[in-house]
Design a protein around this motif. Structure first.
Motif, PDB file in Angstrom:
ATOM      1  N   PRO A  13       0.811  -1.224   0.000  1.00 35.66           N
ATOM      2  CA  PRO A  13       0.000   0.000   0.000  1.00 35.66           C
ATOM      3  C   PRO A  13       0.845   1.276   0.000  1.00 35.66           C
ATOM      4  O   PRO A  13       0.469   2.263  -0.637  1.00 35.66           O
ATOM      5  N   ILE A  14       1.982   1.251   0.675  1.00 32.21           N
ATOM      6  CA  ILE A  14       2.824   2.452   0.688  1.00 32.21           C
ATOM      7  C   ILE A  14       3.262   2.796  -0.740  1.00 32.21           C
ATOM      8  O   ILE A  14       3.158   3.942  -1.177  1.00 32.21           O
ATOM      9  N   ALA A  15       3.743   1.800  -1.458  1.00 34.62           N
ATOM     10  CA  ALA A  15       4.216   2.041  -2.830  1.00 34.62           C
ATOM     11  C   ALA A  15       3.078   2.458  -3.751  1.00 34.62           C
ATOM     12  O   ALA A  15       3.196   3.438  -4.498  1.00 34.62           O
ATOM     13  N   THR A  16       1.965   1.730  -3.707  1.00 32.59           N
ATOM     14  CA  THR A  16       0.884   2.031  -4.651  1.00 32.59           C
ATOM     15  C   THR A  16       0.216   3.364  -4.326  1.00 32.59           C
ATOM     16  O   THR A  16      -0.127   4.116  -5.239  1.00 32.59           O
ATOM     17  N   TRP A  17       0.046   3.677  -3.046  1.00 31.57           N
ATOM     18  CA  TRP A  17      -0.552   4.962  -2.704  1.00 31.57           C
ATOM     19  C   TRP A  17       0.386   6.116  -3.049  1.00 31.57           C
ATOM     20  O   TRP A  17      -0.067   7.169  -3.491  1.00 31.57           O
ATOM     21  N   SER A  18       1.680   5.929  -2.845  1.00 26.35           N
ATOM     22  CA  SER A  18       2.638   6.982  -3.218  1.00 26.35           C
ATOM     23  C   SER A  18       2.604   7.224  -4.717  1.00 26.35           C
ATOM     24  O   SER A  18       2.578   8.373  -5.184  1.00 26.35           O
ATOM     25  N   GLY A  31      -2.932  14.352 -18.080  1.00 30.32           N
ATOM     26  CA  GLY A  31      -4.294  13.899 -18.315  1.00 30.32           C
ATOM     27  C   GLY A  31      -4.569  12.431 -18.040  1.00 30.32           C
ATOM     28  O   GLY A  31      -4.096  11.859 -17.066  1.00 30.32           O
ATOM     29  N   GLU A  32      -5.340  11.837 -18.945  1.00 29.11           N
ATOM     30  CA  GLU A  32      -5.926  10.516 -18.728  1.00 29.11           C
ATOM     31  C   GLU A  32      -4.948   9.401 -18.385  1.00 29.11           C
ATOM     32  O   GLU A  32      -5.223   8.630 -17.458  1.00 29.11           O
ATOM     33  N   PRO A  33      -3.826   9.253 -19.074  1.00 30.30           N
ATOM     34  CA  PRO A  33      -2.951   8.129 -18.697  1.00 30.30           C
ATOM     35  C   PRO A  33      -2.523   8.199 -17.221  1.00 30.30           C
ATOM     36  O   PRO A  33      -2.488   7.180 -16.537  1.00 30.30           O
ATOM     37  N   ALA A  34      -2.267   9.412 -16.739  1.00 31.01           N
ATOM     38  CA  ALA A  34      -1.817   9.566 -15.353  1.00 31.01           C
ATOM     39  C   ALA A  34      -2.946   9.333 -14.363  1.00 31.01           C
ATOM     40  O   ALA A  34      -2.756   8.648 -13.352  1.00 31.01           O
ATOM     41  N   TRP A  35      -4.151   9.871 -14.622  1.00 31.61           N
ATOM     42  CA  TRP A  35      -5.224   9.667 -13.644  1.00 31.61           C
ATOM     43  C   TRP A  35      -5.749   8.236 -13.667  1.00 31.61           C
ATOM     44  O   TRP A  35      -6.194   7.731 -12.641  1.00 31.61           O
ATOM     45  N   ARG A  36      -5.698   7.556 -14.807  1.00 31.79           N
ATOM     46  CA  ARG A  36      -6.082   6.136 -14.837  1.00 31.79           C
ATOM     47  C   ARG A  36      -5.100   5.297 -14.011  1.00 31.79           C
ATOM     48  O   ARG A  36      -5.495   4.431 -13.247  1.00 31.79           O
ATOM     49  N   PHE A  37      -3.801   5.582 -14.189  1.00 32.67           N
ATOM     50  CA  PHE A  37      -2.780   4.900 -13.405  1.00 32.67           C
ATOM     51  C   PHE A  37      -3.001   5.154 -11.915  1.00 32.67           C
ATOM     52  O   PHE A  37      -2.915   4.228 -11.085  1.00 32.67           O
ATOM     53  N   ALA A  38      -3.284   6.394 -11.558  1.00 37.83           N
ATOM     54  CA  ALA A  38      -3.527   6.748 -10.160  1.00 37.83           C
ATOM     55  C   ALA A  38      -4.727   6.003  -9.603  1.00 37.83           C
ATOM     56  O   ALA A  38      -4.679   5.468  -8.485  1.00 37.83           O
ATOM     57  N   GLY A  97     -20.137   4.560 -10.958  1.00 40.13           N
ATOM     58  CA  GLY A  97     -20.493   3.141 -10.921  1.00 40.13           C
ATOM     59  C   GLY A  97     -19.230   2.355 -10.617  1.00 40.13           C
ATOM     60  O   GLY A  97     -18.630   2.519  -9.564  1.00 40.13           O
ATOM     61  N   THR A  98     -18.804   1.539 -11.565  1.00 39.46           N
ATOM     62  CA  THR A  98     -17.555   0.789 -11.411  1.00 39.46           C
ATOM     63  C   THR A  98     -16.474   1.285 -12.364  1.00 39.46           C
ATOM     64  O   THR A  98     -15.441   0.638 -12.525  1.00 39.46           O
ATOM     65  N   THR A  99     -16.702   2.435 -12.977  1.00 37.84           N
ATOM     66  CA  THR A  99     -15.767   2.992 -13.950  1.00 37.84           C
ATOM     67  C   THR A  99     -14.961   4.122 -13.319  1.00 37.84           C
ATOM     68  O   THR A  99     -15.532   5.026 -12.700  1.00 37.84           O
ATOM     69  N   LEU A 100     -13.651   4.051 -13.483  1.00 41.59           N
ATOM     70  CA  LEU A 100     -12.805   5.143 -13.015  1.00 41.59           C
ATOM     71  C   LEU A 100     -12.979   6.354 -13.923  1.00 41.59           C
ATOM     72  O   LEU A 100     -13.013   6.222 -15.142  1.00 41.59           O
TER      73      LEU A 100
END
Length: 142
Positions: A13-18, A31-38, A97-100
């Protein structure tokens, strides 16, 4: 189990949340590639944190109420629960819903707040190990 499981699990969780918080901030430029990854990173961090928190609770039960570490153990636990809540709320703020979806300012602020709180919790976690010796076995013989 001879080795506490909690220290081995907290890295996920530390790595993924960071990375999620970095992705949220990067999404302001890319934009989108970064927020989807986040968003995906927050999902993974929030799920893996449940296992780390369960293992941490088992370790908490081993610390006596009169231990000098008990105050720091409780602070660490409460701060990590607050961290989890920040990231879970950030996740819900970006779901349709279930979509990011693209996070709004609230979703990014919750992610950033979770990161700051996690840093304070991590400092206390380090204190538990390095000052109080929680989860550290004495070595017999060299």
């Amino acid at each position: 189990m001879r080795h506490p499981l909690h220290p081995a699990l907290v890295h996920f969780p530390i790595a993924t949340w960071s990375l999620a918080t970095a992705g949220d901030l990067a999404s302001l430029l890319w934009g989108e590639p970064a927020w989807r990854f986040a968003g995906i990173s927050i999902v993974v961090g929030t799920l893996t944190a449940l296992a780390a928190m369960a293992a941490g609770f088992i370790e908490l039960l081993k610390v006596g109420a009169n231990s000098p570490a008990s105050r720091d153990v409780n602070r660490h636990m409460l701060l990590m629960m607050a961290t989890w809540c920040c990231y879970a709320a950030s996740l819900f703020a970006r779901l349709d819903g279930t979509t990011l979806t693209r996070p709004d300012a609230l979703g990014i602020a919750l992610s950033a707040t979770g990161f700051v709180v996690m840093c304070f919790a991590g400092r206390i976690g380090g204190k538990l190990v390095y000052e109080h010796g929680i989860g550290v076995r004495e070595r017999h013989g060299a």
